[in-house]
Design an enzyme around this catalytic site. Structure first.
Site, mmCIF file in Angstrom:
data_model
loop_
_atom_site.group_PDB
_atom_site.id
_atom_site.type_symbol
_atom_site.label_atom_id
_atom_site.label_comp_id
_atom_site.label_asym_id
_atom_site.label_seq_id
_atom_site.Cartn_x
_atom_site.Cartn_y
_atom_site.Cartn_z
ATOM 1 N N PHE A 86 -19.324 -18.769 -58.499
ATOM 2 C CA PHE A 86 -19.741 -19.762 -59.488
ATOM 3 C C PHE A 86 -18.945 -21.041 -59.259
ATOM 4 O O PHE A 86 -17.713 -21.019 -59.186
ATOM 5 C CB PHE A 86 -19.486 -19.232 -60.896
ATOM 6 C CG PHE A 86 -19.788 -20.222 -61.983
ATOM 7 C CD1 PHE A 86 -21.102 -20.437 -62.397
ATOM 8 C CD2 PHE A 86 -18.773 -20.956 -62.584
ATOM 9 C CE1 PHE A 86 -21.375 -21.349 -63.405
ATOM 10 C CE2 PHE A 86 -19.048 -21.861 -63.589
ATOM 11 C CZ PHE A 86 -20.360 -22.062 -64.001
ATOM 12 N N HIS A 92 -15.255 -21.713 -51.733
ATOM 13 C CA HIS A 92 -14.689 -22.046 -53.042
ATOM 14 C C HIS A 92 -14.126 -20.798 -53.707
ATOM 15 O O HIS A 92 -14.713 -19.714 -53.625
ATOM 16 C CB HIS A 92 -15.748 -22.694 -53.929
ATOM 17 C CG HIS A 92 -15.919 -24.155 -53.671
ATOM 18 N ND1 HIS A 92 -15.354 -25.126 -54.446
ATOM 19 C CD2 HIS A 92 -16.578 -24.799 -52.681
ATOM 20 C CE1 HIS A 92 -15.660 -26.309 -53.961
ATOM 21 N NE2 HIS A 92 -16.409 -26.140 -52.891
ATOM 22 N N PRO A 93 -13.003 -20.934 -54.373
ATOM 23 C CA PRO A 93 -12.387 -19.776 -55.028
ATOM 24 C C PRO A 93 -13.075 -19.454 -56.353
ATOM 25 O O PRO A 93 -13.766 -20.291 -56.929
ATOM 26 C CB PRO A 93 -10.953 -20.245 -55.273
ATOM 27 C CG PRO A 93 -11.104 -21.730 -55.495
ATOM 28 C CD PRO A 93 -12.194 -22.165 -54.561
ATOM 29 N N SER A 117 -7.719 -27.498 -55.646
ATOM 30 C CA SER A 117 -8.262 -26.524 -56.595
ATOM 31 C C SER A 117 -7.232 -26.166 -57.662
ATOM 32 O O SER A 117 -7.563 -25.992 -58.841
ATOM 33 C CB SER A 117 -8.716 -25.262 -55.858
ATOM 34 O OG SER A 117 -9.875 -25.519 -55.099
ATOM 35 N N ALA A 125 -17.739 -28.449 -61.408
ATOM 36 C CA ALA A 125 -16.709 -29.494 -61.366
ATOM 37 C C ALA A 125 -15.884 -29.383 -62.636
ATOM 38 O O ALA A 125 -16.236 -29.943 -63.679
ATOM 39 C CB ALA A 125 -17.344 -30.873 -61.239
ATOM 40 N N VAL A 126 -14.782 -28.644 -62.561
ATOM 41 C CA VAL A 126 -14.037 -28.331 -63.772
ATOM 42 C C VAL A 126 -13.456 -29.580 -64.427
ATOM 43 O O VAL A 126 -13.235 -29.599 -65.643
ATOM 44 C CB VAL A 126 -12.911 -27.308 -63.469
ATOM 45 C CG1 VAL A 126 -13.505 -25.981 -63.056
ATOM 46 C CG2 VAL A 126 -11.961 -27.829 -62.399
ATOM 47 N N GLU A 158 -7.168 -28.987 -60.164
ATOM 48 C CA GLU A 158 -8.411 -29.058 -60.941
ATOM 49 C C GLU A 158 -8.486 -27.954 -61.985
ATOM 50 O O GLU A 158 -8.842 -28.191 -63.142
ATOM 51 C CB GLU A 158 -9.605 -28.997 -59.988
ATOM 52 C CG GLU A 158 -9.760 -30.254 -59.149
ATOM 53 C CD GLU A 158 -10.532 -30.037 -57.860
ATOM 54 O OE1 GLU A 158 -10.710 -31.013 -57.107
ATOM 55 O OE2 GLU A 158 -10.953 -28.889 -57.589
ATOM 56 N N GLN A 159 -8.164 -26.725 -61.587
ATOM 57 C CA GLN A 159 -8.244 -25.622 -62.540
ATOM 58 C C GLN A 159 -7.185 -25.770 -63.638
ATOM 59 O O GLN A 159 -7.441 -25.489 -64.810
ATOM 60 C CB GLN A 159 -8.097 -24.284 -61.817
ATOM 61 C CG GLN A 159 -9.265 -23.986 -60.872
ATOM 62 C CD GLN A 159 -9.443 -22.510 -60.582
ATOM 63 O OE1 GLN A 159 -9.008 -21.657 -61.357
ATOM 64 N NE2 GLN A 159 -10.110 -22.210 -59.472
#
Length: 472
Positions: free
Chosen positions: A423, A371-372, A388, A426-427, A391-392
């Site tokens: 870290f 995961h980034p 990702s 789930a954004v 999501e971000q």
């Protein structure tokens, strides 16, 4: 590859709105089984007499012999019971579907004419009222085609609905393959119609009933009196009507047999139930063909690529990125006994998560490390996965101020230095401020606690990604 063919999910926790005509809260459907003259009988070329569904509970077949008492019980259904039912249904102006055994219809021309004059649907109940479980597919198919031919000959048109009843595990496939039926009812699996795909055909299933069925007058621990039959029908109606009032309308099927409910001591229970159902507003009394036409029009088969039917390459290509940069999870899940229950977001998430949870600690840690960082260098360089990135961006992490970006960079570094993995949160469940608060709170946890929390968040991220791809 192993696949489990049964569908144990159905519509899941939320059933569709059937959109019954005039916003009816329930569709009530009566079936009259016309089997008399098509049952097992040496006169019909069968090996033994009939032993099923008569007043002689527990009767045994008589090989090579006629069973006079059994024959006369069936004859009662044709001679007297049918006409009693016909008078009741026409008096009440309630439509019906007949499950007509083709050879029985051929032996009952006056009853057939009465069915047609009443505008009852005449669906096929097979060629003969016999057991098909031991038939070869070829022989059952031959009987099926002869049933269709004879049905068309005696009624003037081919049947559009089918119910064998005493079926084999090939019956539904054979019907779907034949391709000319608007519905098949050899199922008891739901309170609503549903679609299947078999032999390359989409086939509508309109489930039938063995509980709201007068056959229980002829089975052990069944109905002993008309009052019991009426009470059971009424309770079933009340439950389904209540669900309809709550926005979850259903269908109620009621199965009848001329030789059973057609007896004087039972017909009044059916009359009382008809009176009770007709006393309610918003009830659609329908033939099964009417329900089929409605479902074809308002609820056509939803077409999408089902995970349980994909090839291995298709499956991994579609779901290999659900767990970040970890296609091995999809590869292992493909080897499970996937079934129709896994063709939903919840179902496939369950399969993929099993493989994540059963992986070695090192493999799970590898998923976490894949995961980034949140709002990190990869994001700035545009090198995140498509999932990702979306999501971000959805949480506003692609539009940070310089101070916010410096803060996340510092938090990422401190968290990874302490715990050994990024870290993860789930954004999509959180705002930018809530993510910051969680970051600051969780960085002080011990690594074992954070490892457990990170795995939980990874599973949630996977679930959200699948919800974008599959029916929920």
């Amino acid at each position: 590859m192993t696949r489990y063919p049964r569908d144990l999910r159905g519509y899941g926790p939320t059933t569709p709105d059937p959109k019954w005509p005039d916003n009816a809260k329930i569709a009530v459907q009566f079936v009259i089984n016309y089997e008399e003259g098509g049952e097992n009988n040496v006169l019909h070329g069968d090996a033994a007499s009939e032993a099923f569904l008569s007043e002689i509970v527990g009767a045994a077949a008589w090989p090579g012999q006629r069973h006079w008492n059994m024959e006369s019980i069936y004859e009662y259904g044709a001679r007297a019971g049918f006409w009693r039912l016909h008078r009741l249904f026409t008096e009440k102006a309630i439509p019906a579907t007949v499950y007509g055994v083709a050879t029985a219809l051929a032996r009952s021309p006056e009853q057939l004419c009465a069915m047609q004059a009443a505008d009852w649907e005449i669906a096929s109940h097979g060629l003969k009222w016999i057991e098909y479980k031991d038939f070869s597919p070829e022989d059952e198919k031959a009987h099926m085609h002869e049933a269709i031919r004879l049905h068309a000959e005696v009624t003037g048109e081919r049947p559009r609905g089918w119910y064998t009843g005493r079926c084999s595990d090939n019956t539904v496939d054979l019907i779907a393959e034949e391709g000319g039926f608007a519905y098949v009812s050899d199922s008891y699996a739901d309170d609503l119609p549903y679609w299947i795909t078999s032999c390359g055909h989409d086939q509508l299933i309109i489930p039938y009933t063995l509980d709201c069925n007068d056959m229980r007058f002829a089975t052990p621990q069944g109905f002993n009196s008309g009052d019991q039959f009426y009470a059971y029908l009424k309770d079933s109606f009340d439950a389904l009507y209540g669900e309809g009032e709550a926005g979850h309308a259903k269908m109620m099927s009621i199965g009848l047999h001329c030789r059973l409910i057609g007896r004087p001591g039972r017909i009044m229970a059916l009359r009382r139930f008809m009176d009770y159902a007709q006393s309610h507003a918003d009830v659609w009394f329908a033939r099964r063909i009417d329900i089929a036409k409605h479902w074809h029009r308002h609820h056509p088969k939803v077409q999408f690529k089902r995970p349980s039917q994909m090839s291995k390459d298709e499956f991994i290509a579609a779901y290999g990125s659900i767990f970040e940069h970890s296609p091995w999870i999809a590869e292992r899940a493909f080897a499970l006994d996937l079934c129709p229950a896994h063709d939903s977001a919840t179902g496939l998430h369950h399969a993929l998560t099993r493989m994540f949870r059963s992986a070695s600690p090192e493999e799970r840690l590898g998923v976490l490390k894949a995961h980034p960082d949140l709002a990190g260098k990869l994001a700035a360089a545009g090198r995140l996965t498509a999932e990702s990135t979306s999501e971000q961006a959805g949480a506003g992490l692609d539009q940070l101020t310089d101070d916010e970006r410096d803060m996340f960079t510092r938090l990422n570094a401190d968290y990874t230095a302490k715990h050994g993995f990024p870290f993860i949160i789930a954004v999509r469940d959180n705002s930018k401020d809530r993510i910051k608060a969680a970051f600051e709170r969780r960085i002080g946890n011990d690594t074992e606690t954070e490892l457990k929390e990170a795995c939980t968040q990874v599973e949630r991220i996977a679930e959200l990604r699948l919800m974008d791809m599959l029916p929920t």
